[in-house]
Design an enzyme around this catalytic site. Sequence first.
Site, PDB file in Angstrom:
ATOM      1  NE  ARG A 240       1.061 -11.243   3.561  1.00  0.00           N
ATOM      2  CZ  ARG A 240       1.529 -11.437   4.788  1.00  0.00           C
ATOM      3  NH1 ARG A 240       2.039 -10.407   5.475  1.00  0.00           N
ATOM      4  NH2 ARG A 240       1.487 -12.608   5.358  1.00  0.00           N
ATOM      5  N   GLY A 241       3.263  -8.788  -0.967  1.00  0.00           N
ATOM      6  CA  GLY A 241       2.793  -7.587  -1.664  1.00  0.00           C
ATOM      7  C   GLY A 241       3.917  -6.726  -2.218  1.00  0.00           C
ATOM      8  CG  ASP A 284       4.059  -4.936  16.089  1.00  0.00           C
ATOM      9  OD1 ASP A 284       3.975  -3.932  15.327  1.00  0.00           O
ATOM     10  OD2 ASP A 284       3.091  -5.371  16.734  1.00  0.00           O
ATOM     11  CG  ASN A 311       6.049  -1.824   1.614  1.00  0.00           C
ATOM     12  OD1 ASN A 311       5.361  -1.420   0.696  1.00  0.00           O
ATOM     13  ND2 ASN A 311       5.833  -3.001   2.209  1.00  0.00           N
ATOM     14  CB  ALA A 312       5.364  -1.920   7.390  1.00  0.00           C
ATOM     15  N   GLY A 313       2.440  -1.097   6.033  1.00  0.00           N
ATOM     16  CA  GLY A 313       1.271  -0.229   6.191  1.00  0.00           C
ATOM     17  C   GLY A 313       0.029  -1.066   6.395  1.00  0.00           C
ATOM     18  CE  LYS A 318     -16.391  -0.647  11.215  1.00  0.00           C
ATOM     19  NZ  LYS A 318     -16.592  -1.670  10.200  1.00  0.00           N
ATOM     20  CG  LEU A 320     -14.561  10.885  11.484  1.00  0.00           C
ATOM     21  CD1 LEU A 320     -13.197  10.315  11.841  1.00  0.00           C
ATOM     22  CD2 LEU A 320     -14.425  12.373  11.146  1.00  0.00           C
ATOM     23  CE1 TYR A 374      -3.242   2.904   3.772  1.00  0.00           C
ATOM     24  CE2 TYR A 374      -4.375   4.090   2.020  1.00  0.00           C
ATOM     25  CZ  TYR A 374      -3.380   3.221   2.430  1.00  0.00           C
ATOM     26  OH  TYR A 374      -2.526   2.676   1.503  1.00  0.00           O
TER      27      TYR A 374
HETATM   28  P1  NAD Z   1       0.120  -5.844   2.279  1.00  0.00           P
HETATM   29  O1  NAD Z   1      -0.916  -5.879   3.308  1.00  0.00           O
HETATM   30  O2  NAD Z   1       0.086  -6.850   1.186  1.00  0.00           O
HETATM   31  O3  NAD Z   1       1.567  -5.856   2.946  1.00  0.00           O
HETATM   32  C1  NAD Z   1       1.898  -4.994   4.007  1.00  0.00           C
HETATM   33  C2  NAD Z   1       2.955  -5.663   4.864  1.00  0.00           C
HETATM   34  O4  NAD Z   1       3.248  -4.806   5.979  1.00  0.00           O
HETATM   35  C3  NAD Z   1       2.486  -6.988   5.434  1.00  0.00           C
HETATM   36  O5  NAD Z   1       3.435  -8.019   5.178  1.00  0.00           O
HETATM   37  C4  NAD Z   1       2.343  -6.706   6.915  1.00  0.00           C
HETATM   38  O6  NAD Z   1       2.584  -7.855   7.740  1.00  0.00           O
HETATM   39  C5  NAD Z   1       3.373  -5.606   7.122  1.00  0.00           C
HETATM   40  N1  NAD Z   1       3.075  -4.866   8.354  1.00  0.00           N
HETATM   41  C6  NAD Z   1       1.897  -4.317   8.698  1.00  0.00           C
HETATM   42  N2  NAD Z   1       1.985  -3.808   9.935  1.00  0.00           N
HETATM   43  C7  NAD Z   1       3.254  -4.036  10.378  1.00  0.00           C
HETATM   44  C8  NAD Z   1       3.928  -3.770  11.584  1.00  0.00           C
HETATM   45  N3  NAD Z   1       3.321  -3.179  12.612  1.00  0.00           N
HETATM   46  N4  NAD Z   1       5.226  -4.131  11.686  1.00  0.00           N
HETATM   47  C9  NAD Z   1       5.859  -4.759  10.673  1.00  0.00           C
HETATM   48  N5  NAD Z   1       5.243  -5.058   9.501  1.00  0.00           N
HETATM   49  C10 NAD Z   1       3.957  -4.704   9.364  1.00  0.00           C
HETATM   50  O7  NAD Z   1       0.081  -4.356   1.665  1.00  0.00           O
HETATM   51  P2  NAD Z   1       0.562  -3.791   0.244  1.00  0.00           P
HETATM   52  O8  NAD Z   1      -0.632  -3.638  -0.590  1.00  0.00           O
HETATM   53  O9  NAD Z   1       1.737  -4.535  -0.262  1.00  0.00           O
HETATM   54  O10 NAD Z   1       0.987  -2.318   0.696  1.00  0.00           O
HETATM   55  C11 NAD Z   1       2.321  -1.933   0.971  1.00  0.00           C
HETATM   56  C12 NAD Z   1       2.340  -0.426   1.194  1.00  0.00           C
HETATM   57  O11 NAD Z   1       1.835   0.251   0.040  1.00  0.00           O
HETATM   58  C13 NAD Z   1       1.476   0.040   2.367  1.00  0.00           C
HETATM   59  O12 NAD Z   1       2.128   1.093   3.039  1.00  0.00           O
HETATM   60  C14 NAD Z   1       0.211   0.549   1.696  1.00  0.00           C
HETATM   61  O13 NAD Z   1      -0.458   1.514   2.459  1.00  0.00           O
HETATM   62  C15 NAD Z   1       0.787   1.130   0.415  1.00  0.00           C
HETATM   63  N6  NAD Z   1      -0.208   1.215  -0.675  1.00  0.00           N
HETATM   64  C16 NAD Z   1      -0.758   0.096  -1.222  1.00  0.00           C
HETATM   65  C17 NAD Z   1      -1.685   0.218  -2.238  1.00  0.00           C
HETATM   66  C18 NAD Z   1      -2.325  -0.953  -2.930  1.00  0.00           C
HETATM   67  O14 NAD Z   1      -3.144  -0.748  -3.824  1.00  0.00           O
HETATM   68  N7  NAD Z   1      -1.999  -2.198  -2.583  1.00  0.00           N
HETATM   69  C19 NAD Z   1      -2.071   1.486  -2.686  1.00  0.00           C
HETATM   70  C20 NAD Z   1      -1.498   2.595  -2.101  1.00  0.00           C
HETATM   71  C21 NAD Z   1      -0.562   2.447  -1.095  1.00  0.00           C
END
Ligand code: NAD
Length: 468
Positions: A240-241, A284, A311-313, A318, A320, A374
Amino acid sequence: MADRLVLLGKNPTARKLAGNLGLSLPPTLKRDLGPWTDRPLEGVEVTVLLGPGAALAEPVARCLAEAGCSPAVGPGEIPDAFARQAQAWGRPARNASGAEAAHGIVFDATGLRTVDELRALHTLLHERVGLLERSGRVVLLSRPPGEAAEVEGQAVQRAVEGFMRSLAKELGRKGGTANQVVVPHGAEDRLPAPLRWLLSPRSAYVSGQPLHLSTTVRGHEPRWARPLDGKVALVTGAARGIGAATARALAREGAQVVVLDRPGDEAHAARVAQEVGGLPLMVDLGQPDAPATVAAFLQERFGGVDIVVHNAGVTRDKTLGRMSRELWDLTLDVNLRAVLRLHQALEPLLRSHGRIVCLSSIAGLAGNVGQTNYAASKAAVAGFVAAAAPGLGRRGVALNAVAPGFIETRMTAAIPVATREVARRLSNLSQGGLPADVAEAILFLSTPGASALSGQVLRVCGGSLVGA
Ligand code: NAD
């Protein structure tokens, strides 16, 4: 969660009504999410302005002519480089005698060395910026300040960045952007790919950013159409995302994509994999055996990998004092430890001209209340990129990070409504970005033509006030 003001801004009547009331709605950004083409600037008006002592006429002329553009060039005589490239590509340049409407302006500021010469930024641009089309582009070209012999020259080259960042804020109201390419001596022939990208609608949400070119990574002839044909790409968190958008963008340009996400997300991952003609991989990344599993999969199926997008994140916010050790560990385990370990496992599988892109965040650059975990993880990602890029460069592999600002995804939909609304409006473009905006930046950094960029953090944040 859709941004209602952006939707309203697409309606001409609502826009007019808001204007009459003295209110402004976010501009509608021009984007292009179709396949890359050989001549994306065909029929696009671009003005090239050469400041005193400008040194990049040759690569600028080649970039524009090759991309199908017949530029207006000024002030004064058109340099020979433009005539030569015009002949080669059948794109004659004309004289930029007066201010005229344009989609893009390229300003070669590489030769500015004195405060008097710096005035050229004002003289040549102040009548022209108002004539830029909606979603217009200004790209400033400069040298690394340290290359100037005199102190004044170094200060003046540095001035270009402040100018560019301010101009980016002014242009944002009409959906326009200003960015900068810093070109050291020896990297001139690597300018065309970043310049082409910054002038295009694919960089819609990149604004106020300096891109620093280098020769660390061996150059590779750019391929403009289907640049990723024959490449194998791994995208983590691709169900997703931003990850899903990246999988789509990489596949669109020819890559075979492995769509990795956690067990439990099979349905989403399978849908994305099917859509992009790729393979789902359920792992995972927080588990100790994950790197070995992923490496074995890539080795068995493809005998290696060309592009890795970490990309996964996750966020576990919370302050600190209220943050449990579990929340700290979970965030650091997925966003940082997993990246370091997976990188280690995949390094031997990376093929020549490989590309790695990590996801940092402007929260990691600027800090954010409730995000010590984060932000630490995302700053560490930037640190990893800086530390590991030189070594990888010697193998022809480029490693960069993108730092998104506020992007409309599930992650940001979870932010409390008032904070979310403020975060959207903090950018030069008064709106959040889309996953596709980040995906286009990741795609660009993954292409063969982007070899001049390594060890960098490219912000895709619309020029957000946060994270400077
Ligand atoms: P999201 O939550 O929509 O998607 C993240 C995906 O990572 C999910 O599909 C989730 O299942 C997967 N994931 C999480 N933990 C995992 C694990 N342990 N193993 C395998 N997969 C795992 O997030 P997003 O908004 O699309 O963000 C993607 C990346 O961009 C992330 O690293 C996030 O920190 C970074 N980011 C996002 C934003 C934003 O505004 N959305 C801003 C800055 C950085």
